[in-house]
Design a protein around this motif. Structure first.
Motif, PDB file in Angstrom:
ATOM      1  N   GLU A 280      46.596  10.493  -2.040  1.00 48.32           N
ATOM      2  CA  GLU A 280      45.408   9.636  -2.069  1.00 48.32           C
ATOM      3  C   GLU A 280      44.394  10.101  -3.113  1.00 48.32           C
ATOM      4  N   GLU A 281      44.387  11.382  -3.406  1.00 46.79           N
ATOM      5  CA  GLU A 281      43.477  11.892  -4.433  1.00 46.79           C
ATOM      6  C   GLU A 281      43.918  11.412  -5.821  1.00 46.79           C
ATOM      7  N   ARG A 282      45.227  11.394  -6.045  1.00 46.63           N
ATOM      8  CA  ARG A 282      45.725  10.933  -7.345  1.00 46.63           C
ATOM      9  C   ARG A 282      45.482   9.428  -7.496  1.00 46.63           C
ATOM     10  N   LEU A 283      45.659   8.702  -6.394  1.00 49.72           N
ATOM     11  CA  LEU A 283      45.408   7.260  -6.426  1.00 49.72           C
ATOM     12  C   LEU A 283      43.922   6.986  -6.674  1.00 49.72           C
ATOM     13  N   LEU A 284      43.075   7.745  -6.023  1.00 46.08           N
ATOM     14  CA  LEU A 284      41.631   7.578  -6.217  1.00 46.08           C
ATOM     15  C   LEU A 284      41.245   7.846  -7.671  1.00 46.08           C
ATOM     16  N   ALA A 285      41.840   8.865  -8.252  1.00 48.75           N
ATOM     17  CA  ALA A 285      41.551   9.197  -9.649  1.00 48.75           C
ATOM     18  C   ALA A 285      41.999   8.058 -10.564  1.00 48.75           C
ATOM     19  N   GLU A 286      43.136   7.444 -10.250  1.00 43.80           N
ATOM     20  CA  GLU A 286      43.617   6.327 -11.072  1.00 43.80           C
ATOM     21  C   GLU A 286      42.674   5.132 -10.968  1.00 43.80           C
ATOM     22  N   ILE A 287      42.240   4.827  -9.737  1.00 41.25           N
ATOM     23  CA  ILE A 287      41.332   3.687  -9.543  1.00 41.25           C
ATOM     24  C   ILE A 287      40.019   3.921 -10.297  1.00 41.25           C
ATOM     25  N   ALA A 288      39.541   5.143 -10.228  1.00 39.47           N
ATOM     26  CA  ALA A 288      38.299   5.467 -10.948  1.00 39.47           C
ATOM     27  C   ALA A 288      38.497   5.290 -12.447  1.00 39.47           C
ATOM     28  N   ASN A 289      39.691   5.518 -12.907  1.00 38.37           N
ATOM     29  CA  ASN A 289      39.983   5.435 -14.341  1.00 38.37           C
ATOM     30  C   ASN A 289      40.148   3.989 -14.819  1.00 38.37           C
ATOM     31  N   VAL A 290      40.842   3.158 -14.029  1.00 37.57           N
ATOM     32  CA  VAL A 290      41.152   1.800 -14.511  1.00 37.57           C
ATOM     33  C   VAL A 290      40.126   0.765 -14.064  1.00 37.57           C
ATOM     34  N   GLY A 291      39.355   1.045 -13.033  1.00 43.74           N
ATOM     35  CA  GLY A 291      38.363   0.087 -12.547  1.00 43.74           C
ATOM     36  C   GLY A 291      39.014  -1.048 -11.770  1.00 43.74           C
ATOM     37  N   PHE A 292      38.167  -1.949 -11.250  1.00 44.53           N
ATOM     38  CA  PHE A 292      38.660  -3.022 -10.373  1.00 44.53           C
ATOM     39  C   PHE A 292      39.632  -3.951 -11.108  1.00 44.53           C
ATOM     40  N   GLN A 293      39.261  -4.393 -12.319  1.00 49.11           N
ATOM     41  CA  GLN A 293      40.134  -5.324 -13.044  1.00 49.11           C
ATOM     42  C   GLN A 293      41.457  -4.656 -13.401  1.00 49.11           C
ATOM     43  N   GLY A 294      41.400  -3.385 -13.674  1.00 47.13           N
ATOM     44  CA  GLY A 294      42.635  -2.642 -13.953  1.00 47.13           C
ATOM     45  C   GLY A 294      43.567  -2.648 -12.751  1.00 47.13           C
ATOM     46  N   VAL A 295      42.985  -2.512 -11.566  1.00 47.24           N
ATOM     47  CA  VAL A 295      43.796  -2.565 -10.342  1.00 47.24           C
ATOM     48  C   VAL A 295      44.442  -3.940 -10.198  1.00 47.24           C
ATOM     49  N   VAL A 296      43.645  -4.993 -10.451  1.00 45.67           N
ATOM     50  CA  VAL A 296      44.174  -6.366 -10.369  1.00 45.67           C
ATOM     51  C   VAL A 296      45.323  -6.534 -11.355  1.00 45.67           C
ATOM     52  N   ASP A 297      45.131  -6.063 -12.572  1.00 45.87           N
ATOM     53  CA  ASP A 297      46.166  -6.214 -13.602  1.00 45.87           C
ATOM     54  C   ASP A 297      47.450  -5.492 -13.212  1.00 45.87           C
ATOM     55  N   ILE A 298      47.301  -4.275 -12.719  1.00 45.00           N
ATOM     56  CA  ILE A 298      48.506  -3.498 -12.349  1.00 45.00           C
ATOM     57  C   ILE A 298      49.221  -4.152 -11.163  1.00 45.00           C
ATOM     58  N   ALA A 299      48.430  -4.577 -10.180  1.00 44.21           N
ATOM     59  CA  ALA A 299      49.037  -5.146  -8.972  1.00 44.21           C
ATOM     60  C   ALA A 299      49.722  -6.478  -9.250  1.00 44.21           C
ATOM     61  N   SER A 300      49.258  -7.205 -10.253  1.00 42.59           N
ATOM     62  CA  SER A 300      49.843  -8.522 -10.531  1.00 42.59           C
ATOM     63  C   SER A 300      50.948  -8.472 -11.570  1.00 42.59           C
ATOM     64  N   SER A 301      51.141  -7.320 -12.187  1.00 41.59           N
ATOM     65  CA  SER A 301      52.200  -7.242 -13.201  1.00 41.59           C
ATOM     66  C   SER A 301      53.564  -7.207 -12.514  1.00 41.59           C
ATOM     67  N   PRO A 302      54.546  -7.892 -13.082  1.00 36.23           N
ATOM     68  CA  PRO A 302      55.863  -7.971 -12.421  1.00 36.23           C
ATOM     69  C   PRO A 302      56.570  -6.615 -12.371  1.00 36.23           C
TER      70      PRO A 302
END
Lengths: 233, 197
Positions: free
Chosen positions: A211-233
């Motif tokens: 969860e710490e690594r995931l938190l660090a990634e979210i902090a790095n990519v921001g909300f739109q980055g999360v949307v982009d990653i989650a929607s990519s095939p």
């Protein structure tokens, strides 16, 4: 440079303060903190993910949406009359489906059920109002209105409860978050926060737990980055 | 007179030396984490208030599975009580002095094997010394029975959740890790338990 006694003392005090603050607690920003804190607790979770991609790949459904209403959910317990716990049902209006398909008949709503480990049905019912959740005598929180990405798992556990929910589940089935990291809320500055997760401070070391690594990634990519990653095939 | 001047000068040097010694001790203790509560201690953090880490009265539901009861007791005896600032004890009496209440059951597909519920009871203290009780420990053994098959697993879960009731966060070391089956606190968390009553 020759340090005076006063400066040496000041330096010592500053060093002590820096050492003491090496790892401090991060608070969830925003006015919705009280609401989320009522739903947040610590647990040994079944699912753990170290990246947004991994979490999205595993989820049954990933949506962008916001909470439309809340209600008292199902009741569980044992033969012990003091042992009762209840869920809170968050009816989430779907703005965009990023992965998967909502249940047939669910239209644009998905029911997300959060089992509350400390409330009995009665205490939760007493605490609810039409517009929010009364946590205790001094705190009142409104329902958060902002967007979030929801990483969801079909619960498929209807029948395990002692008593049904106050409201029907959209599509006939409730979902749960895949884990406490499965809710990522959009911040006013485009950041993403994980208000359901209780994560200890770790900025005095490298992130090690998933969860710490995931938190660090979210902090790095921001909300739109999360949307982009989650929607990519 | 000469003797008096010598005494005064010695006293000044003595005071300066003592001041530096004190500062050095504080820095050393902080650096080593020895019996000084680090600021990362989670006590007082909303959602993770400690139930109380002096006398820790733990209520066991009489319906608690006997293996879980026995292994929760082992965690109290061998993980919590060796700490000099904690004394945990079991009771089967449901009362307001309970710091923690322990149950197991079938709670459905919650997504967690075990949980330490947030505090919805009475809050006392302030700042990092804030406590709240009672907190609840829930073992979802009915829905995820295979997760509780072994004594090591049961001791890990009980150590982990009781650690949360003491205000501890997840940590890579010891039973507060989110993986493995360790059933003792890691040294980092153990040190965080000092001095808060």
């Amino acid at each position: 440079m020759q340090l005076t006694l006063h400066n040496k003392w000041l330096l010592t005090v500053v060093s002590v303060a820096l050492a003491a603050s090496a790892c401090s607690v991060e608070a969830t920003a925003g006015s919705d903190t009280a609401f989320w804190s009522a739903l947040r607790f610590t647990a040994s979770e079944v699912e753990q993910y170290a990246s947004v991609e991994e979490m999205a790949a595993s989820a049954d459904l990933v949506v962008v949406g916001s909470i439309e209403s809340i209600a008292v959910g199902r009741t569980w317990g044992s033969e012990d009359p003091t042992d009762r716990l209840v869920s809170l049902v968050l009816q989430v209006k779907i703005d965009e489906v990023l992965k998967g398909k909502p249940l047939p008949g669910a239209s644009d709503i998905v029911s997300v059920e959060r089992t509350m480990t400390s409330f009995s049905p009665d205490t939760l019912r007493e605490s609810l109002t039409d517009r929010g959740l009364k946590i205790d005598d001094s705190t009142f929180a409104e329902i958060p209105k902002g967007r979030a990405v929801w990483f969801l798992r079909v619960r498929a556990d209807l029948g395990s409860e002692l008593a049904p929910a106050d409201v029907p589940f959209a599509g006939g089935q409730p979902y749960r978050l895949v884990s406490s990291m499965g809710l990522i809320v959009e911040g006013p500055d485009g950041s993403g926060t994980t208000p359901m997760a209780v994560i200890g401070p770790f900025h005095d070391r490298e992130p090690k737990l998933p969860e710490e690594r995931l938190l660090a990634e979210i902090a790095n990519v921001g909300f739109q980055g999360v949307v982009d990653i989650a929607s990519s095939p | 007179m000469e003797r008096r001047r010598n005494t005064t000068g010695s006293s000044l040097r003595h005071r300066v030396a003592l001041r530096w010694l004190g500062a050095a001790l504080v820095v050393t203790f902080l650096a080593l984490g020895l019996r000084i509560p680090a600021d990362a201690n989670s006590f007082g953090y909303p959602g993770n208030y400690a139930a109380n880490n002096g006398n820790h009265e733990i209520y066991f539901s009489i319906y608690l599975d006997s293996d879980l009861a026995s292994d929760t007791q082992l965690s109290m005896t061998y993980a919590l009580n060796p700490h000099p600032d904690i004394y945990s004890y079991r009771t089967y009496t449901y009362r307001s002095s309970n710091d923690v209440r322990v149950y197991d059951g079938n709670y459905g597909n919650t997504g967690w094997y075990a949980a330490a519920g947030p505090c919805v009871g009475s809050v006392g203290g302030s700042g990092q010394g804030t406590y709240c009780k009672p907190r609840q420990v829930r073992y979802n053994r009915g829905y995820y029975p295979s997760a509780f098959d072994t004594r090591a697993e049961r001791r890990h879960f009980s150590c982990h959740e009781l650690g949360h009731t003491l205000g501890l966060f997840h940590d890579p070391g010891g039973c507060m890790s989110t993986s493995g089956t360790s059933y003792y606190f890691g040294s980092h968390n153990y040190d965080h338990l000092y001095f808060y009553h």
